[in-house]
Design an enzyme around this catalytic site. Structure first.
Site, short mmCIF file in Angstrom:
data_model
loop_
_atom_site.label_atom_id
_atom_site.label_comp_id
_atom_site.label_asym_id
_atom_site.label_seq_id
_atom_site.Cartn_x
_atom_site.Cartn_y
_atom_site.Cartn_z
N PRO A 10 0.75 -1.14 0.16
CG PRO A 10 -0.07 -1.06 2.22
CD PRO A 10 0.59 -2.14 1.22
CG ASN A 11 0.09 4.23 1.24
OD1 ASN A 11 -1.28 5.11 0.97
ND2 ASN A 11 -0.21 3.79 2.35
NE ARG A 18 3.93 6.77 1.74
CZ ARG A 18 4.27 5.48 2.05
NH1 ARG A 18 4.54 4.79 1.19
NH2 ARG A 18 4.26 5.16 3.31
CE1 TYR A 23 9.01 5.17 3.15
CE2 TYR A 23 7.39 6.85 2.99
CZ TYR A 23 8.09 5.46 3.65
OH TYR A 23 7.41 5.31 4.59
CG ASN A 74 8.27 -2.20 0.36
OD1 ASN A 74 7.70 -2.21 1.42
ND2 ASN A 74 9.07 -0.89 -0.07
CB ALA A 77 1.70 0.42 6.73
CD GLU A 98 10.31 -7.70 5.76
OE1 GLU A 98 10.60 -8.67 6.21
OE2 GLU A 98 9.97 -6.63 6.37
CG HIS A 100 11.07 -2.39 4.56
ND1 HIS A 100 9.82 -2.29 4.29
CD2 HIS A 100 11.15 -3.57 5.31
CE1 HIS A 100 9.19 -3.55 5.11
NE2 HIS A 100 10.19 -4.14 5.39
NE ARG A 107 10.45 5.87 8.36
CZ ARG A 107 9.28 5.84 7.68
NH1 ARG A 107 9.45 4.76 6.84
NH2 ARG A 107 8.39 6.62 7.67
C1 DQA Z 1 8.23 0.91 3.60
C2 DQA Z 1 8.20 1.18 5.31
C3 DQA Z 1 6.92 1.08 5.88
O1 DQA Z 1 7.02 1.31 7.16
C4 DQA Z 1 5.93 1.90 5.23
O2 DQA Z 1 4.67 1.70 6.01
C5 DQA Z 1 6.02 2.25 4.04
C6 DQA Z 1 7.24 1.82 3.13
C7 DQA Z 1 9.67 1.44 3.09
O3 DQA Z 1 9.65 0.72 1.80
O4 DQA Z 1 10.48 1.98 3.56
O5 DQA Z 1 4.91 2.20 3.27
O6 DQA Z 1 8.07 -0.35 3.60
#
Ligand code: DQA
Length: 142
Positions: A10-11, A18, A23, A74, A77, A98, A100, A107
């Site tokens: 998501p997002n 964003r 990011y 990835n 959240a 995985e 990120h 963080r």
């Molecule tokens: C994320 C880190 C997560 O905590 C966050 O909710 C994201 C992006 C990252 O790529 O750093 O949406 O996965």
């Protein structure tokens, strides 16, 4: 390693606009296109999937489980909340990495726990978009 699936949670569709200070400025298409070129050089077929929905991500993992030889995910959240995605990953045979973009350990406290990390081969966090390339190399060198 012939077929690799990349799942963005998501997002991540809003990358570029964003929180660029966290990011980066690359869009999801930029990241995918770069990774596709890298994968092609290594003779890997790569597919991309993004969803903002937990169940849709699980459906994708299940429906590609016979096709993929490796998975890069990835989970956004959902990393910190989803036992259901964790269970879906346990149910697939292939290696999973995985990724990120940010360093989730530097963080907020709630980002330091990942349900996903305990069931994957490797975790790459804080290497920005290059983390996806590192994940690809990790899969190739399994
Ligand atoms: C994320 C880190 C997560 O905590 C966050 O909710 C994201 C992006 C990252 O790529 O750093 O949406 O996965």
């Amino acid at each position: 390693m012939k077929n690799v699936l990349v799942i963005h949670g998501p997002n991540l569709n809003l990358l570029g606009e964003r929180e660029p200070e966290i990011y980066g400025s690359q869009t999801l298409d930029d990241i995918n296109n770069n990774l596709k070129k890298d994968a092609e050089k290594q003779g890997i077929e790569i597919k991309f999937y993004q969803s903002n929905h937990e169940g849709a991500i699980i459906d994708e993992i299940q429906s590609q489980r016979k096709w993929m030889d490796g998975l890069i995910i990835n989970p956004g959240a959902y990393t910190h909340t989803s036992i259901a995605i964790m269970d879906a990953l346990i149910a697939v045979d292939c290696p999973v990495v995985e990724v990120h973009l940010s360093n989730i350990f530097s963080r907020e406290k709630f980002r330091r726990h990942s349900y996903i990390s305990q069931v994957v081969e490797a975790v790459i966090s804080g290497c920005s978009s290059y983390g996806y390339n590192l994940a690809l190399y990790a899969l190739i060198n399994q």
